[in-house]
Enzyme design. Structure first.
Site, PDB file in Angstrom:
ATOM      1  N   CYS A  23      29.260 102.652   4.970  1.00  8.10           N
ATOM      2  CA  CYS A  23      30.300 101.877   5.651  1.00  8.10           C
ATOM      3  C   CYS A  23      31.354 102.857   6.145  1.00  8.10           C
ATOM      4  O   CYS A  23      31.803 103.716   5.391  1.00  8.10           O
ATOM      5  CB  CYS A  23      30.956 100.889   4.692  1.00  8.10           C
ATOM      6  SG  CYS A  23      29.768  99.842   3.833  1.00  8.10           S
TER       7      CYS A  23
ATOM      8  N   LYS B  33      46.340  99.769  -9.580  1.00 11.92           N
ATOM      9  CA  LYS B  33      46.382  98.617  -8.693  1.00 11.92           C
ATOM     10  C   LYS B  33      47.594  97.740  -8.965  1.00 11.92           C
ATOM     11  O   LYS B  33      47.990  97.568 -10.108  1.00 11.92           O
ATOM     12  CB  LYS B  33      45.115  97.782  -8.881  1.00 11.92           C
ATOM     13  CG  LYS B  33      43.838  98.514  -8.475  1.00 11.92           C
ATOM     14  CD  LYS B  33      42.626  97.609  -8.611  1.00 11.92           C
ATOM     15  CE  LYS B  33      41.356  98.334  -8.229  1.00 11.92           C
ATOM     16  NZ  LYS B  33      40.957  99.380  -9.217  1.00 11.92           N
TER      17      LYS B  33
ATOM     18  N   ASP C 264      42.722 101.622   1.471  1.00 12.00           N
ATOM     19  CA  ASP C 264      43.277 102.845   0.875  1.00 12.00           C
ATOM     20  C   ASP C 264      43.481 103.928   1.948  1.00 12.00           C
ATOM     21  O   ASP C 264      42.698 104.024   2.886  1.00 12.00           O
ATOM     22  CB  ASP C 264      42.318 103.401  -0.190  1.00 12.00           C
ATOM     23  CG  ASP C 264      42.230 102.497  -1.418  1.00 12.00           C
ATOM     24  OD1 ASP C 264      43.274 101.942  -1.807  1.00 12.00           O
ATOM     25  OD2 ASP C 264      41.119 102.360  -1.971  1.00 12.00           O
TER      26      ASP C 264
ATOM     27  N   ARG D 286      39.767  99.628 -19.720  1.00 10.31           N
ATOM     28  CA  ARG D 286      38.599  99.679 -18.848  1.00 10.31           C
ATOM     29  C   ARG D 286      38.420 101.056 -18.205  1.00 10.31           C
ATOM     30  O   ARG D 286      39.389 101.755 -17.953  1.00 10.31           O
ATOM     31  CB  ARG D 286      38.654  98.592 -17.772  1.00 10.31           C
ATOM     32  CG  ARG D 286      39.968  98.460 -17.024  1.00 10.31           C
ATOM     33  CD  ARG D 286      40.178  96.963 -16.683  1.00 10.31           C
ATOM     34  NE  ARG D 286      41.209  96.728 -15.694  1.00 10.31           N
ATOM     35  CZ  ARG D 286      42.499  96.580 -15.982  1.00 10.31           C
ATOM     36  NH1 ARG D 286      42.937  96.723 -17.219  1.00 10.31           N
ATOM     37  NH2 ARG D 286      43.371  96.318 -15.022  1.00 10.31           N
TER      38      ARG D 286
ATOM     39  N   ARG E 129      41.739 105.105 -16.549  1.00 11.78           N
ATOM     40  CA  ARG E 129      43.109 104.955 -16.076  1.00 11.78           C
ATOM     41  C   ARG E 129      43.829 103.846 -16.827  1.00 11.78           C
ATOM     42  O   ARG E 129      44.943 104.028 -17.290  1.00 11.78           O
ATOM     43  CB  ARG E 129      43.091 104.672 -14.569  1.00 11.78           C
ATOM     44  CG  ARG E 129      44.430 104.329 -13.972  1.00 11.78           C
ATOM     45  CD  ARG E 129      44.449 104.500 -12.470  1.00 11.78           C
ATOM     46  NE  ARG E 129      44.044 105.847 -12.100  1.00 11.78           N
ATOM     47  CZ  ARG E 129      43.362 106.148 -10.992  1.00 11.78           C
ATOM     48  NH1 ARG E 129      43.009 105.208 -10.145  1.00 11.78           N
ATOM     49  NH2 ARG E 129      43.031 107.398 -10.728  1.00 11.78           N
ATOM     50  N   TYR E 130      43.215 102.679 -16.901  1.00 11.04           N
ATOM     51  CA  TYR E 130      43.815 101.534 -17.585  1.00 11.04           C
ATOM     52  C   TYR E 130      43.372 101.553 -19.050  1.00 11.04           C
ATOM     53  O   TYR E 130      42.303 102.064 -19.364  1.00 11.04           O
ATOM     54  CB  TYR E 130      43.368 100.233 -16.918  1.00 11.04           C
ATOM     55  CG  TYR E 130      43.621 100.219 -15.425  1.00 11.04           C
ATOM     56  CD1 TYR E 130      44.890  99.932 -14.916  1.00 11.04           C
ATOM     57  CD2 TYR E 130      42.608 100.530 -14.526  1.00 11.04           C
ATOM     58  CE1 TYR E 130      45.121  99.934 -13.539  1.00 11.04           C
ATOM     59  CE2 TYR E 130      42.831 100.539 -13.157  1.00 11.04           C
ATOM     60  CZ  TYR E 130      44.092 100.243 -12.670  1.00 11.04           C
ATOM     61  OH  TYR E 130      44.318 100.258 -11.318  1.00 11.04           O
TER      62      TYR E 130
ATOM     63  N   ARG F  93      35.198 106.224  -0.837  1.00  8.17           N
ATOM     64  CA  ARG F  93      34.730 107.503  -1.393  1.00  8.17           C
ATOM     65  C   ARG F  93      34.005 108.331  -0.336  1.00  8.17           C
ATOM     66  O   ARG F  93      33.002 108.966  -0.593  1.00  8.17           O
ATOM     67  CB  ARG F  93      33.842 107.274  -2.633  1.00  8.17           C
ATOM     68  CG  ARG F  93      34.574 106.553  -3.739  1.00  8.17           C
ATOM     69  CD  ARG F  93      34.030 106.774  -5.140  1.00  8.17           C
ATOM     70  NE  ARG F  93      34.854 106.022  -6.073  1.00  8.17           N
ATOM     71  CZ  ARG F  93      34.540 104.795  -6.532  1.00  8.17           C
ATOM     72  NH1 ARG F  93      33.400 104.223  -6.184  1.00  8.17           N
ATOM     73  NH2 ARG F  93      35.352 104.157  -7.348  1.00  8.17           N
TER      74      ARG F  93
ATOM     75  N   ASP G  97      46.158  99.840  -4.159  1.00  8.14           N
ATOM     76  CA  ASP G  97      45.848 100.774  -5.236  1.00  8.14           C
ATOM     77  C   ASP G  97      46.750 101.979  -5.014  1.00  8.14           C
ATOM     78  O   ASP G  97      46.692 102.626  -3.968  1.00  8.14           O
ATOM     79  CB  ASP G  97      44.357 101.150  -5.200  1.00  8.14           C
ATOM     80  CG  ASP G  97      43.828 101.466  -6.600  1.00  8.14           C
ATOM     81  OD1 ASP G  97      44.658 101.837  -7.466  1.00  8.14           O
ATOM     82  OD2 ASP G  97      42.615 101.363  -6.821  1.00  8.14           O
TER      83      ASP G  97
ATOM     84  N   CYS H  59      24.255 105.394  -1.163  1.00 11.29           N
ATOM     85  CA  CYS H  59      24.330 103.997  -0.712  1.00 11.29           C
ATOM     86  C   CYS H  59      23.380 103.892   0.475  1.00 11.29           C
ATOM     87  O   CYS H  59      23.375 104.784   1.325  1.00 11.29           O
ATOM     88  CB  CYS H  59      25.723 103.688  -0.168  1.00 11.29           C
ATOM     89  SG  CYS H  59      26.828 102.861  -1.265  1.00 11.29           S
TER      90      CYS H  59
ATOM     91  N   CYS I  78      34.484 103.562   3.954  1.00 12.52           N
ATOM     92  CA  CYS I  78      34.216 103.868   2.539  1.00 12.52           C
ATOM     93  C   CYS I  78      35.402 104.574   1.863  1.00 12.52           C
ATOM     94  O   CYS I  78      35.925 105.560   2.373  1.00 12.52           O
ATOM     95  CB  CYS I  78      32.982 104.763   2.443  1.00 12.52           C
ATOM     96  SG  CYS I  78      32.535 105.211   0.763  1.00 12.52           S
TER      97      CYS I  78
HETATM   98  C1  LIG Z   1      39.914  99.395  -9.934  1.00 11.64           C
HETATM   99  C2  LIG Z   1      39.727 100.178 -11.125  1.00 11.64           C
HETATM  100  C3  LIG Z   1      39.432  99.557 -12.340  1.00 11.64           C
HETATM  101  C4  LIG Z   1      39.300  98.062 -12.506  1.00 11.64           C
HETATM  102  O1  LIG Z   1      40.475  97.382 -12.195  1.00 11.64           O
HETATM  103  P1  LIG Z   1      40.551  95.790 -12.233  1.00 11.64           P
HETATM  104  O2  LIG Z   1      41.894  95.496 -11.687  1.00 11.64           O
HETATM  105  O3  LIG Z   1      40.366  95.391 -13.664  1.00 11.64           O
HETATM  106  O4  LIG Z   1      39.433  95.253 -11.391  1.00 11.64           O
HETATM  107  C5  LIG Z   1      39.279 100.370 -13.447  1.00 11.64           C
HETATM  108  N1  LIG Z   1      39.419 101.715 -13.374  1.00 11.64           N
HETATM  109  C6  LIG Z   1      39.702 102.333 -12.221  1.00 11.64           C
HETATM  110  C7  LIG Z   1      39.863 103.802 -12.215  1.00 11.64           C
HETATM  111  C8  LIG Z   1      39.858 101.578 -11.046  1.00 11.64           C
HETATM  112  O5  LIG Z   1      40.133 102.201  -9.890  1.00 11.64           O
END
Ligand SMILES: *Cc1c(COP(=O)(O)O)cnc(C)c1O
Length: 345
Positions: free
Chosen positions: A106, A315, A271, A93, A89-90, A111, A308, A102, A109
């Site tokens: 919880c 986020k 969420d 990362r 997404r980003y 998911r 998110d 798990c 959760c």
């Molecule tokens: C939360 C998340 C991340 C990491 O986000 P950070 O703000 O860097 O902790 C990366 N990819 C996805 C899809 C996420 O939901």
């Protein structure tokens, strides 16, 4: 599966009694959303009403008038997948959901949708596909390994994934999201596992304490072992109605975490997940709590409050609004509520 996992009312009642109503709810709810806990976490629940609320099935999970506003996958993790397990997404990362297993389910959760699937662990061809995707995308510097709980993957699989990521030069950070220090700290007493995490070199642990009652002597010991292996430990908390949604509880949690050298990283707004909606608080409540935290403790012990975005919008980190621009000046509000003014330059 294993004797340290408890799945039913009879198992729970070895730790504390349930009322007839609780037993009835347990049976009804678990026909849709199962129950699973370690005996360790149940022993904490016996002493802590807050932990019981996070752990025990609740009829509201099935109440359509509450849950119909939620979705199975509001963050669209499935839609944004590039391989079977990897969401990108980003720009820098990616997220790999390596398993749906798990040892503790919880009730809040994010998911919860994956509870309905048979247990899966990422297989070798899918590890290859995810690693190939990362290799080809040199902008990816940070890989999140999540689940389920990745520290309960078959250890050879975890090792394989981590060591493949170690070999990719542009991958600088590998974050493992795990509740092991909270729900089964004994997992971190396994020397083989610690060695893998240490030798994989890029590993950070993001753990998930939600309440000060979860910080015990044994969980402190687990954290110490990680820190000793050179692994930074950060914490992600979810803001949960009637569990930790007060400034007193969260101040205590974040101070206790700082004492054990765990940096509070995120306080997530809950969420809008189907089956989880009854844990949701107003966003304004979270902001008010964070605003009060800034009056009381150092930002070093204050996480980012974040939502998110539904639909995969990503986020957004929120701070209480403490400055504004007026003409050529900025007006600031300090920790005592006093305002002062500074020119832009
Ligand atoms: C939360 C998340 C991340 C990491 O986000 P950070 O703000 O860097 O902790 C990366 N990819 C996805 C899809 C996420 O939901």
């Amino acid at each position: 599966m294993k004797e340290w996992l408890i799945r039913d009312v009879e198992g729970v009642e070895k730790f504390f009694p349930l009322t007839e109503e609780e037993k009835k709810a347990f049976k009804e709810v678990t026909s849709v959303y199962p129950f699973l806990s370690t005996s360790y976490y149940l022993s904490l629940a016996a002493e802590s009403p807050a932990i019981r609320k996070m752990l025990l099935p609740d009829l509201r999970e099935l109440d359509e008038s509450i849950q119909s506003k939620g979705e199975d996958d509001p963050l669209c993790e499935e839609r944004d997948k590039k391989t079977l397990h990897l969401t990108h997404r980003y720009p820098d990362r990616v997220l790999i959901v390596t398993t749906n297993f798990c040892p503790v389910l919880c009730r809040f959760c994010m998911r919860k949708r994956n509870w309905k699937r048979p247990t899966f662990f990422i297989d070798d061809p899918e590890i290859e596909k995810a690693v190939d995707y990362i290799k080809k995308n040199e902008k990816i510097r940070d890989v999140l390994i999540s689940g389920g709980d990745p520290l309960f993957l078959p250890v050879e699989k975890l090792k394989k994934l981590l060591f493949k990521l170690k070999e990719i030069d542009h991958v600088e950070v590998v974050r493992i999201g795990t509740r092991a220090p909270v729900i089964l700290p004994q997992r971190l007493f396994d020397e083989e596992l610690l060695e893998i995490l240490e030798n994989a070199e890029k590993v950070w642990i993001n753990t998930h304490f939600n309440h000060p009652d979860e910080i015990t002597e044994i969980s402190k010991e687990a954290v110490r072992k990680l820190l000793k292996a050179g692994i930074p430990v950060n914490n992600q908390t979810v803001l949960l109605k009637d569990i930790n949604d007060s400034v007193e509880t969260l101040e205590r949690l974040f101070r206790e975490l700082q004492k054990i050298k765990v940096r509070p990283y995120y306080l997530f707004h809950c969420d809008p997940v189907k089956g989880v909606m009854h844990f949701s608080t107003p966003i304004s409540k979270g902001l008010e709590i964070v605003e009060n935290l800034f009056k009381r403790i150092s930002p070093l012990a204050i996480p980012y409050y974040a939502v998110d975005g539904p639909g995969g919008k990503g986020k957004v980190q929120m701070l209480p609004n403490r400055y504004r621009k007026e003409g050529n000046h900025y007006i600031f509000r300090n920790f005592r509520g006093e305002t002062f003014k500074m020119p832009d330059r």
